[in-house]
Design a protein around this motif. Sequence first.
Motif, mmCIF file in Angstrom:
data_model
loop_
_atom_site.group_PDB
_atom_site.id
_atom_site.type_symbol
_atom_site.label_atom_id
_atom_site.label_comp_id
_atom_site.label_asym_id
_atom_site.label_seq_id
_atom_site.Cartn_x
_atom_site.Cartn_y
_atom_site.Cartn_z
ATOM 1 N N SER A 324 -34.393 -0.488 -7.774
ATOM 2 C CA SER A 324 -33.872 0.603 -8.300
ATOM 3 C C SER A 324 -32.865 0.255 -9.423
ATOM 4 O O SER A 324 -31.840 -0.756 -9.102
ATOM 5 N N CYS A 328 -28.976 4.039 -13.273
ATOM 6 C CA CYS A 328 -29.413 5.369 -13.175
ATOM 7 C C CYS A 328 -30.181 5.880 -12.042
ATOM 8 O O CYS A 328 -31.021 6.904 -11.827
ATOM 9 N N CYS A 329 -30.432 4.649 -11.013
ATOM 10 C CA CYS A 329 -30.993 5.130 -9.776
ATOM 11 C C CYS A 329 -32.597 5.125 -9.926
ATOM 12 O O CYS A 329 -33.012 5.854 -8.738
ATOM 13 N N MET A 330 -33.033 5.146 -11.005
ATOM 14 C CA MET A 330 -34.420 5.253 -11.032
ATOM 15 C C MET A 330 -35.163 3.777 -10.773
ATOM 16 O O MET A 330 -34.559 2.839 -10.855
ATOM 17 N N PRO A 331 -36.523 3.864 -10.104
ATOM 18 C CA PRO A 331 -37.003 2.734 -10.015
ATOM 19 C C PRO A 331 -37.514 1.959 -11.067
ATOM 20 O O PRO A 331 -37.814 2.818 -12.173
ATOM 21 N N CYS A 350 -32.242 -1.320 -15.649
ATOM 22 C CA CYS A 350 -33.416 -1.168 -16.121
ATOM 23 C C CYS A 350 -33.351 -1.425 -17.949
ATOM 24 O O CYS A 350 -32.162 -1.536 -18.070
#
Lengths: 368, 205
Positions: A324, A328-331, A350
């Motif tokens: 993650s 932004c805690c998105m994968p 990311c």
Amino acid sequence: GEMDKPWESIEEDESGNIKHNKTLYVRRRMEAEEEERVVRRGVIRYVYVILDFSEGASEKDVHPSRHALMLETLYDFLHSFFDQNPLSQMGIVVTRDSAAEKLVAFTANPQALQNTVEELYLATGSGAPSIENALNRVISSFEDVPGYASRELLVLYNSLHSCDPGNVTDVIKECVERRIRCSVVGLGAELFILRKLARDTHGVYNVCLNEQHYRDVVLAQLTPPPSPAFMEHEETAELILMGFPHQQRGGATLCFCHRKEKRQTNEGYFCPRCHAKYCSLPTVCQVCSLTLVASPHLARSYHHLFPLGRFEQVEEDTPQEDPSCFGCCMPIQGDTDLPLRCPKCRQVFCMECDYFIHKSLHNCPGCA
Amino acid sequence: FFFGVMSATSAPERTLLVVIVDVNSHNWGQVPHKVTFDNMLQHLMFCLNAHLQLNAANTLALIASDHNRSEIVFPCDSFMPNNDHVLYFDDVKDAVLQQLHAFVESSSLAGSTRKMGRSTLSSALSHALCYINRIVAASPDTACRVVAITVSPDTSSQYISIMNNIFSACKLQVAIDGCVLGACHSSFLQQAAELTGGAYSKPTS
């Protein structure tokens, strides 16, 4: 010859969505490299923009025409220039018909400059440009500029020739003596005289391949240039006097910036030295020449002086399922995205967050 | 045309509310007026409920900030946001409270007292802005707001970072609101509220 086919580089995944282009990312990182160096920079900039409005400007080898591209890019440049360099001033000079005309003198007001650019959009190029006349026109304006400021010229050139009454190299020598840094962005081909101008004054000269390259090169001028070595030895002022007025309310009074219209307002900023009233900051007091700013204006320039280091690519030796992004805690999907690690806090981000952090935020969320 | 185009100020499709909660236990212990962390959480839950009721498409995020780290606690692994998914307060409430609890439990108590009093407001704001940037890239008609509830005094070494956060928030058109429950005013949050068009308050009772 061969036609450029950019649509062939687009890839689609199984569901028909377009895959992110990793080469775009590589290009962005290359830009970031230049900005990363921690060097002494002149943050208070006085810049004159010289526009080549000759016949060469009407050429349509770039879309929609050289003159349109020049003005569109300049408009965006203006907008961002005062945002990133709030203590600076800019002026515009136009060269055509073998002469040069100063359209806007040094000003800290972006509106006046934007209005001028909008008017120029309707004009057409004519005649030949004149480097010597353009340089002569601006050189005398730099005399009033304070010693601690960075003096710069940005020449946007569209032609392959220049019509000069005298010897251009003498004018170039004068620029060098007056410490004016000239950068040139050209369309068409490289000119020896412009290369000499840029090299002697420690500026940069770029001849652009296409619209995107032109835009990138002009917008690269938004970052204050590193102070050249000769300035280190000069007796530059260590302390610069500035005023920090607070906004005050009172009865309706006239202000100095709108004295022709005799505008009366209840609130304004009063110069700490002579108490002249102004409607907005930053500005230079017209009575006592004190620079009036608010502390956020100074803070806007800090990210140039304390740039954030580049993030490194994560080695592939520890394969794990999509990590993650810490920002932004998105994968981070392995096929379309690249995980990047901050060298200080060792957190992974990311591509989108990395771009945002380096272009806009200038702060790493992991390094508190 | 290029020069004359102004973005239409139409009502946004949805609002994203990002709440930054300061869970620094050292500073919560020094809050005047007998306001406790649980009190604050109760009131916060009311507000979140109201926010989600206003528009079915509204979303929210929660960031917890401690003396040495800050993290996005909601949405979390078990509750990833989905544009079509309507957030129901019941589900949200349990997840939020559970995550906050886990975050507080895992905060380390090691370190000198001086370091315990610090806040990581700049890190929390950076998280908030990265998250907002990601969400706005996916659905551009989202209006975003950040509300920071703090008890810790300002850490002056964070000035430059916070100013960078504020300018970034201005560019993204995100308002930063500050609610200070601690003893002293936070000039960082005052500046943030003024420059981004948010609100600042320090309740007296």
